[in-house]
Design a protein around this motif. Structure first.
Motif, PDB file in Angstrom:
ATOM      1  N   TYR A  46       0.827  -1.210   0.000  1.00  0.00           N
ATOM      2  CA  TYR A  46       0.000   0.000   0.000  1.00  0.00           C
ATOM      3  C   TYR A  46       0.863   1.264   0.000  1.00  0.00           C
ATOM      4  O   TYR A  46       0.632   2.183  -0.788  1.00  0.00           O
ATOM      5  N   ARG A  49       2.841   1.461  -3.344  1.00  0.00           N
ATOM      6  CA  ARG A  49       1.914   1.631  -4.465  1.00  0.00           C
ATOM      7  C   ARG A  49       1.327   3.044  -4.528  1.00  0.00           C
ATOM      8  O   ARG A  49       1.236   3.642  -5.599  1.00  0.00           O
ATOM      9  N   ARG A  50       0.930   3.592  -3.383  1.00  0.00           N
ATOM     10  CA  ARG A  50       0.304   4.920  -3.407  1.00  0.00           C
ATOM     11  C   ARG A  50       1.265   5.967  -3.956  1.00  0.00           C
ATOM     12  O   ARG A  50       0.854   6.880  -4.667  1.00  0.00           O
ATOM     13  N   GLU A  51       2.552   5.839  -3.640  1.00  0.00           N
ATOM     14  CA  GLU A  51       3.529   6.796  -4.160  1.00  0.00           C
ATOM     15  C   GLU A  51       3.773   6.582  -5.652  1.00  0.00           C
ATOM     16  O   GLU A  51       3.895   7.552  -6.410  1.00  0.00           O
ATOM     17  N   LEU A  53       1.591   5.445  -7.761  1.00  0.00           N
ATOM     18  CA  LEU A  53       0.391   5.979  -8.417  1.00  0.00           C
ATOM     19  C   LEU A  53       0.414   7.502  -8.470  1.00  0.00           C
ATOM     20  O   LEU A  53       0.118   8.100  -9.510  1.00  0.00           O
ATOM     21  N   ARG A  54       0.793   8.130  -7.373  1.00  0.00           N
ATOM     22  CA  ARG A  54       0.848   9.589  -7.323  1.00  0.00           C
ATOM     23  C   ARG A  54       1.826  10.132  -8.361  1.00  0.00           C
ATOM     24  O   ARG A  54       1.551  11.096  -9.052  1.00  0.00           O
ATOM     25  N   LYS A  56       2.705   8.629 -11.039  1.00  0.00           N
ATOM     26  CA  LYS A  56       2.371   8.057 -12.349  1.00  0.00           C
ATOM     27  C   LYS A  56       3.511   7.207 -12.910  1.00  0.00           C
ATOM     28  O   LYS A  56       3.823   7.253 -14.085  1.00  0.00           O
ATOM     29  N   LYS A  57       4.108   6.400 -12.031  1.00  0.00           N
ATOM     30  CA  LYS A  57       5.196   5.506 -12.426  1.00  0.00           C
ATOM     31  C   LYS A  57       4.605   4.115 -12.673  1.00  0.00           C
ATOM     32  O   LYS A  57       4.708   3.210 -11.855  1.00  0.00           O
ATOM     33  N   PHE A  58       3.992   3.975 -13.840  1.00  0.00           N
ATOM     34  CA  PHE A  58       3.254   2.761 -14.151  1.00  0.00           C
ATOM     35  C   PHE A  58       4.159   1.546 -14.325  1.00  0.00           C
ATOM     36  O   PHE A  58       3.756   0.422 -14.004  1.00  0.00           O
ATOM     37  N   ILE A  61       4.605   0.228 -10.929  1.00  0.00           N
ATOM     38  CA  ILE A  61       3.429  -0.512 -10.470  1.00  0.00           C
ATOM     39  C   ILE A  61       3.445  -1.929 -11.036  1.00  0.00           C
ATOM     40  O   ILE A  61       3.159  -2.893 -10.323  1.00  0.00           O
ATOM     41  N   ASP A  65       3.632  -5.311  -8.851  1.00  0.00           N
ATOM     42  CA  ASP A  65       2.699  -6.429  -9.040  1.00  0.00           C
ATOM     43  C   ASP A  65       3.447  -7.738  -9.288  1.00  0.00           C
ATOM     44  O   ASP A  65       3.035  -8.797  -8.801  1.00  0.00           O
TER      45      ASP A  65
END
Length: 147
Positions: A46, A49-51, A53-54, A56-58, A61, A65
Motif C-alpha cells: 500500500y 503503491r500509493r507513491e 500511483l501519485r 504516475k510511475k506505471f 506498479i 505487481d
C-alpha cells in the motif's frame, strides 16, 4: 526454508522502482537462492503503491505487481490490525511513538503483520531502512545485512 523475510517499504520500493536497483535485485536473488521465504506485506504494498500511483510511475506498479506474484503476499487480517492497535498504544504509553498520533502508523501495522504470521518455527525478520522504529516490536535489520 530457514527464515521468513518481510519487506518494508525501503527495499520493496527499490525493487519496484521503474529503474530496478541492481543491488536490491541481487540481494533478493541471494535470499531466495539460500531458501528464505520473502514476504510482501499488504501495508508495505500500500505505502509503495500509493507513491507510484501519485508519481504516475506505471512501470513501477507493474514491477510491484510482479514482486507480489514472485514473493509471498500477506494480506492484512483482523488479528494483525488488533495487534497493531496494541503496539500503537504500547509505544505511546512508553513515550516512544513511531508516528504522529493522527497517523495510521504503517510501522506498527507492518510489525503486527510479522508478529501474527505463522512462520512454522522459522525466524521472522523485517528487512528495512528503519530499524529503530521496527526493532522495538519485531526482529528487524537493515536489508543489506540480511543474507
Amino acid at each position: 526454508m530457514n527464515k521468513v523475510v518481510f519487506l518494508d517499504t525501503g527495499p520493496l520500493g527499490l525493487l519496484s522502482h521503474p529503474r530496478l536497483n541492481q543491488e536490491a535485485a541481487a540481494w533478493m536473488m541471494d535470499l531466495t537462492d539460500r531458501g528464505a521465504q520473502v514476504v510482501v506485506p499488504e501495508i508495505a504494498d500500500y505505502e509503495v503503491r500509493r507513491e507510484l500511483l501519485r508519481a504516475k510511475k506505471f512501470a513501477g506498479i507493474q514491477r510491484l505487481d510482479q514482486w507480489k506474484k514472485d514473493a509471498f503476499y500477506v494480506p492484512l487480517t483482523t488479528a494483525a490490525m488488533l495487534k497493531a492497535a496494541e503496539l500503537w498504544a504500547l509505544a505511546r504509553m512508553q513515550g516512544q511513538p513511531t508516528a504522529d498520533r493522527h497517523a495510521l502508523d504503517g510501522d506498527v501495522i507492518l510489525a503486527a503483520q510479522a508478529l501474527t504470521f505463522d512462520a512454522n518455527g522459522r525466524r521472522v525478520i523485517v528487512a528495512t531502512d528503519n530499524v529503530s522504529h521496527l526493532s522495538r516490536f519485531v526482529s528487524a535489520e537493515p536489508w543489506q545485512t540480511i543474507s
